[in-house]
Design a protein around this motif. Structure first.
Motif, PDB file in Angstrom:
ATOM      1  N   ILE A 115       0.858  -1.181   0.000  1.00  9.29           N
ATOM      2  CA  ILE A 115       0.000   0.000   0.000  1.00  9.29           C
ATOM      3  C   ILE A 115       0.894   1.232   0.000  1.00  9.29           C
ATOM      4  CG2 ILE A 115      -1.669   1.315   1.373  1.00  9.29           C
ATOM      5  CD1 ILE A 115      -2.886  -1.322   2.259  1.00  9.29           C
ATOM      6  N   LYS A 116       0.600   2.165  -0.901  1.00  9.01           N
ATOM      7  CA  LYS A 116       1.462   3.335  -1.088  1.00  9.01           C
ATOM      8  C   LYS A 116       1.504   4.209   0.155  1.00  9.01           C
ATOM      9  CE  LYS A 116       1.946   7.417  -4.083  1.00  9.01           C
ATOM     10  NZ  LYS A 116       3.410   7.327  -4.179  1.00  9.01           N
ATOM     11  N   ASN A 117       0.353   4.580   0.661  1.00  4.84           N
ATOM     12  CA  ASN A 117       0.287   5.388   1.879  1.00  4.84           C
ATOM     13  C   ASN A 117      -1.100   5.239   2.490  1.00  4.84           C
ATOM     14  OD1 ASN A 117      -0.496   7.255  -0.489  1.00  4.84           O
ATOM     15  ND2 ASN A 117      -1.319   8.313   1.302  1.00  4.84           N
ATOM     16  N   CYS A 118      -1.244   5.760   3.693  1.00 10.12           N
ATOM     17  CA  CYS A 118      -2.462   5.514   4.442  1.00 10.12           C
ATOM     18  C   CYS A 118      -2.840   6.751   5.244  1.00 10.12           C
ATOM     19  CB  CYS A 118      -2.212   4.325   5.371  1.00 10.12           C
ATOM     20  SG  CYS A 118      -3.482   4.047   6.573  1.00 10.12           S
ATOM     21  N   MET A 119      -4.167   7.022   5.323  1.00  6.90           N
ATOM     22  CA  MET A 119      -4.700   8.067   6.185  1.00  6.90           C
ATOM     23  C   MET A 119      -5.695   7.439   7.148  1.00  6.90           C
ATOM     24  SD  MET A 119      -5.311  11.439   3.762  1.00  6.90           S
ATOM     25  CE  MET A 119      -5.682  10.664   2.199  1.00  6.90           C
ATOM     26  N   PHE A 120      -5.474   7.627   8.454  1.00  8.18           N
ATOM     27  CA  PHE A 120      -6.385   7.153   9.496  1.00  8.18           C
ATOM     28  C   PHE A 120      -6.991   8.362  10.210  1.00  8.18           C
ATOM     29  CE2 PHE A 120      -3.956   2.918  10.451  1.00  8.18           C
ATOM     30  CZ  PHE A 120      -4.604   2.304   9.389  1.00  8.18           C
ATOM     31  N   VAL A 121      -8.312   8.342  10.394  1.00  7.69           N
ATOM     32  CA  VAL A 121      -9.002   9.389  11.142  1.00  7.69           C
ATOM     33  C   VAL A 121      -9.611   8.771  12.393  1.00  7.69           C
ATOM     34  CG1 VAL A 121     -10.815  11.132  11.108  1.00  7.69           C
ATOM     35  CG2 VAL A 121      -9.513  10.662   9.025  1.00  7.69           C
ATOM     36  N   SER A 122      -9.258   9.313  13.570  1.00  7.17           N
ATOM     37  CA  SER A 122      -9.761   8.810  14.859  1.00  7.17           C
ATOM     38  C   SER A 122      -9.639   7.290  14.948  1.00  7.17           C
ATOM     39  CB  SER A 122     -11.228   9.217  15.049  1.00  7.17           C
ATOM     40  OG  SER A 122     -11.405  10.606  14.934  1.00  7.17           O
ATOM     41  N   PRO A 123      -8.464   6.751  14.659  1.00  6.87           N
ATOM     42  CA  PRO A 123      -8.359   5.298  14.520  1.00  6.87           C
ATOM     43  C   PRO A 123      -8.381   4.529  15.836  1.00  6.87           C
ATOM     44  CG  PRO A 123      -6.193   6.291  14.324  1.00  6.87           C
ATOM     45  CD  PRO A 123      -7.178   7.429  14.406  1.00  6.87           C
ATOM     46  N   VAL A 124      -9.017   3.369  15.807  1.00  6.93           N
ATOM     47  CA  VAL A 124      -8.888   2.394  16.896  1.00  6.93           C
ATOM     48  C   VAL A 124      -7.588   1.644  16.636  1.00  6.93           C
ATOM     49  CG1 VAL A 124      -9.838   0.332  17.977  1.00  6.93           C
ATOM     50  CG2 VAL A 124     -11.371   2.172  17.219  1.00  6.93           C
ATOM     51  N   LEU A 125      -6.603   1.840  17.495  1.00  6.91           N
ATOM     52  CA  LEU A 125      -5.270   1.277  17.302  1.00  6.91           C
ATOM     53  C   LEU A 125      -4.942   0.178  18.300  1.00  6.91           C
ATOM     54  CD1 LEU A 125      -3.494   4.716  16.783  1.00  6.91           C
ATOM     55  CD2 LEU A 125      -4.162   3.095  14.995  1.00  6.91           C
ATOM     56  N   ASP A 126      -5.643   0.146  19.420  1.00  4.20           N
ATOM     57  CA  ASP A 126      -5.427  -0.863  20.459  1.00  4.20           C
ATOM     58  C   ASP A 126      -6.802  -1.332  20.939  1.00  4.20           C
ATOM     59  OD1 ASP A 126      -4.892  -2.340  22.757  1.00  4.20           O
ATOM     60  OD2 ASP A 126      -3.255  -1.032  23.405  1.00  4.20           O
ATOM     61  N   MET A 127      -7.321  -2.361  20.280  1.00  3.73           N
ATOM     62  CA  MET A 127      -8.674  -2.822  20.583  1.00  3.73           C
ATOM     63  C   MET A 127      -8.768  -3.416  21.996  1.00  3.73           C
ATOM     64  SD  MET A 127     -11.803  -3.049  19.743  1.00  3.73           S
ATOM     65  CE  MET A 127     -11.961  -2.771  17.985  1.00  3.73           C
ATOM     66  N   LYS A 128      -7.723  -4.054  22.455  1.00  7.48           N
ATOM     67  CA  LYS A 128      -7.738  -4.611  23.811  1.00  7.48           C
ATOM     68  C   LYS A 128      -7.964  -3.506  24.834  1.00  7.48           C
ATOM     69  CE  LYS A 128      -4.780  -6.975  27.185  1.00  7.48           C
ATOM     70  NZ  LYS A 128      -3.439  -7.578  27.422  1.00  7.48           N
ATOM     71  N   ASN A 129      -7.208  -2.437  24.712  1.00  9.80           N
ATOM     72  CA  ASN A 129      -7.344  -1.306  25.630  1.00  9.80           C
ATOM     73  C   ASN A 129      -8.737  -0.705  25.549  1.00  9.80           C
ATOM     74  OD1 ASN A 129      -7.189   1.927  25.777  1.00  9.80           O
ATOM     75  ND2 ASN A 129      -5.739   1.080  27.250  1.00  9.80           N
ATOM     76  N   LEU A 130      -9.279  -0.569  24.336  1.00 12.08           N
ATOM     77  CA  LEU A 130     -10.595   0.040  24.158  1.00 12.08           C
ATOM     78  C   LEU A 130     -11.692  -0.803  24.793  1.00 12.08           C
ATOM     79  CD1 LEU A 130     -12.423   2.218  22.999  1.00 12.08           C
ATOM     80  CD2 LEU A 130     -12.416   0.975  20.820  1.00 12.08           C
ATOM     81  N   ILE A 131     -11.637  -2.116  24.602  1.00 13.37           N
ATOM     82  CA  ILE A 131     -12.661  -2.994  25.196  1.00 13.37           C
ATOM     83  C   ILE A 131     -12.611  -2.925  26.712  1.00 13.37           C
ATOM     84  CG2 ILE A 131     -13.379  -5.395  25.501  1.00 13.37           C
ATOM     85  CD1 ILE A 131     -12.567  -5.904  22.611  1.00 13.37           C
ATOM     86  N   LEU A 132     -11.407  -2.962  27.280  1.00 13.08           N
ATOM     87  CA  LEU A 132     -11.277  -2.884  28.737  1.00 13.08           C
ATOM     88  C   LEU A 132     -11.817  -1.560  29.262  1.00 13.08           C
ATOM     89  CD1 LEU A 132      -7.741  -4.462  29.295  1.00 13.08           C
ATOM     90  CD2 LEU A 132      -9.960  -5.447  29.930  1.00 13.08           C
ATOM     91  N   LYS A 133     -11.544  -0.478  28.541  1.00 10.29           N
ATOM     92  CA  LYS A 133     -12.033   0.848  28.922  1.00 10.29           C
ATOM     93  C   LYS A 133     -13.561   0.884  28.904  1.00 10.29           C
ATOM     94  CE  LYS A 133     -11.786   5.712  27.444  1.00 10.29           C
ATOM     95  NZ  LYS A 133     -11.146   6.659  26.496  1.00 10.29           N
ATOM     96  N   MET A 134     -14.154   0.335  27.858  1.00  6.74           N
ATOM     97  CA  MET A 134     -15.607   0.341  27.721  1.00  6.74           C
ATOM     98  C   MET A 134     -16.272  -0.589  28.728  1.00  6.74           C
ATOM     99  SD  MET A 134     -15.806   0.415  23.541  1.00  6.74           S
ATOM    100  CE  MET A 134     -17.593   0.464  23.452  1.00  6.74           C
ATOM    101  N   MET A 135     -15.644  -1.725  29.003  1.00  5.76           N
ATOM    102  CA  MET A 135     -16.190  -2.650  30.002  1.00  5.76           C
ATOM    103  C   MET A 135     -16.126  -2.038  31.390  1.00  5.76           C
ATOM    104  SD  MET A 135     -14.893  -6.398  28.691  1.00  5.76           S
ATOM    105  CE  MET A 135     -15.412  -7.169  30.231  1.00  5.76           C
ATOM    106  N   ASN A 136     -15.038  -1.369  31.687  1.00  4.04           N
ATOM    107  CA  ASN A 136     -14.897  -0.711  32.976  1.00  4.04           C
ATOM    108  C   ASN A 136     -15.969   0.366  33.157  1.00  4.04           C
ATOM    109  OD1 ASN A 136     -13.294  -0.119  35.490  1.00  4.04           O
ATOM    110  ND2 ASN A 136     -13.042   1.849  34.450  1.00  4.04           N
ATOM    111  N   SER A 137     -16.214   1.111  32.085  1.00  4.67           N
ATOM    112  CA  SER A 137     -17.241   2.145  32.130  1.00  4.67           C
ATOM    113  C   SER A 137     -18.628   1.547  32.365  1.00  4.67           C
ATOM    114  CB  SER A 137     -17.231   2.941  30.820  1.00  4.67           C
ATOM    115  OG  SER A 137     -18.226   3.943  30.832  1.00  4.67           O
ATOM    116  N   ALA A 138     -18.849   0.342  31.822  1.00  2.00           N
ATOM    117  CA  ALA A 138     -20.139  -0.335  31.987  1.00  2.00           C
ATOM    118  C   ALA A 138     -20.178  -1.214  33.232  1.00  2.00           C
ATOM    119  CB  ALA A 138     -20.433  -1.183  30.751  1.00  2.00           C
ATOM    120  N   ASN A 139     -19.077  -1.203  34.019  1.00  2.00           N
ATOM    121  CA  ASN A 139     -18.986  -1.990  35.253  1.00  2.00           C
ATOM    122  C   ASN A 139     -19.159  -3.490  34.984  1.00  2.00           C
ATOM    123  OD1 ASN A 139     -18.512  -2.185  38.021  1.00  2.00           O
ATOM    124  ND2 ASN A 139     -20.708  -2.169  38.506  1.00  2.00           N
ATOM    125  N   ILE A 140     -18.477  -3.973  33.946  1.00  2.00           N
ATOM    126  CA  ILE A 140     -18.513  -5.389  33.580  1.00  2.00           C
ATOM    127  C   ILE A 140     -17.104  -5.960  33.726  1.00  2.00           C
ATOM    128  CG2 ILE A 140     -18.887  -7.021  31.684  1.00  2.00           C
ATOM    129  CD1 ILE A 140     -20.975  -5.062  30.579  1.00  2.00           C
TER     130      ILE A 140
END
Length: 235
Positions: A115-140
């Protein structure tokens, strides 16, 4: 500006090819809640510079909203790989534009592609961290998720033990594509520290809009996004 559009089915997936025939292509991968039509903003800018844009509706989105419980990596990634294979023999240069979770899906799908080049906008780069953050917010807890397998919160957010294990078993460890990232300083979903770490690890270029949010949608934010795209493609 009028942009030529060709709507068709790519392996039964609704797709739009934007712009006049070219040997240069941007693949557009939308995020959660998006659709193929939102690629118009990118097409408005890059088609004028001699590129085409190809966008599709991912599972459960756009014309595929009836495909419930399908917006997950084991459904999306095979489609994105087929998406890329379709373009390989037709274009000399292929670039990538992806939003939010579309960036995570793209990294898992295209890490070994040219791939020549790439543009990411507001990218999810660490899904593990995001799931843990969202689960913590939901108290799960992870223990509860393991026991119940699937949990849907009152807000409609669903957590899956199978999804969690997929994330653990498929970390993003390779991304050698020249990448520009746009991040909103008021993004309440993605932590700046995660983005900064990713940029440092994979030598990406980072632009921060202090008043930007995860979803760039106000007139000011969209103008910032357009100017960032222009700069990224070298206008």
């Amino acid at each position: 500006m009028f942009i030529e559009q060709k709507r068709f089915l790519l392996h039964d997936i609704p797709a739009i090819l934007w712009g006049k025939r070219s040997k240069k292509l941007y693949l557009y991968v939308h995020g959660q809640g998006g659709c193929k039509e939102e690629a118009e903003l990118l097409a408005d800018l890059v088609c004028e510079a001699g590129w085409q844009v190809l966008s599709i509706d991912l599972p459960g989105h756009g014309l595929r909203k009836e495909e419930i419980n399908s917006f997950d990596p084991w459904h999306v990634i095979p489609e994105l790989k087929a998406f890329f294979e379709f373009t390989k023999s037709k274009y000399d240069y292929i670039s990538l534009f992806a939003n939010s979770i579309g960036a995570w899906f793209s990294m898992l799908s295209f890490k070994d592609e040219q791939i020549k080049n790439c543009m990411f906008v507001s990218p999810v780069l660490d899904m593990k961290n995001l799931i843990l953050k969202m689960m913590n917010s939901a108290n799960i807890s992870l223990e509860r998720l393991q026991q119940e397998r699937v949990i849907t919160t009152s807000s409609g957010q669903t957590f899956s033990w199978d999804y969690w294990n997929y994330v653990l078993n498929n970390p993003v460890t390779k991304w050698n594509i020249s990448t520009e990232i746009l991040y909103g300083g008021k993004d309440n979903l993605i932590d700046f520290s995660i983005v900064k770490k990713f940029c440092d690890t994979f030598k990406c270029s980072l632009t921060v809009m202090n008043d930007g949010e995860h979803w760039f949608h106000t007139e000011e934010q969209l103008n910032f996004l357009r100017n960032w795209i222009r700069k990224s493609i070298g206008e």
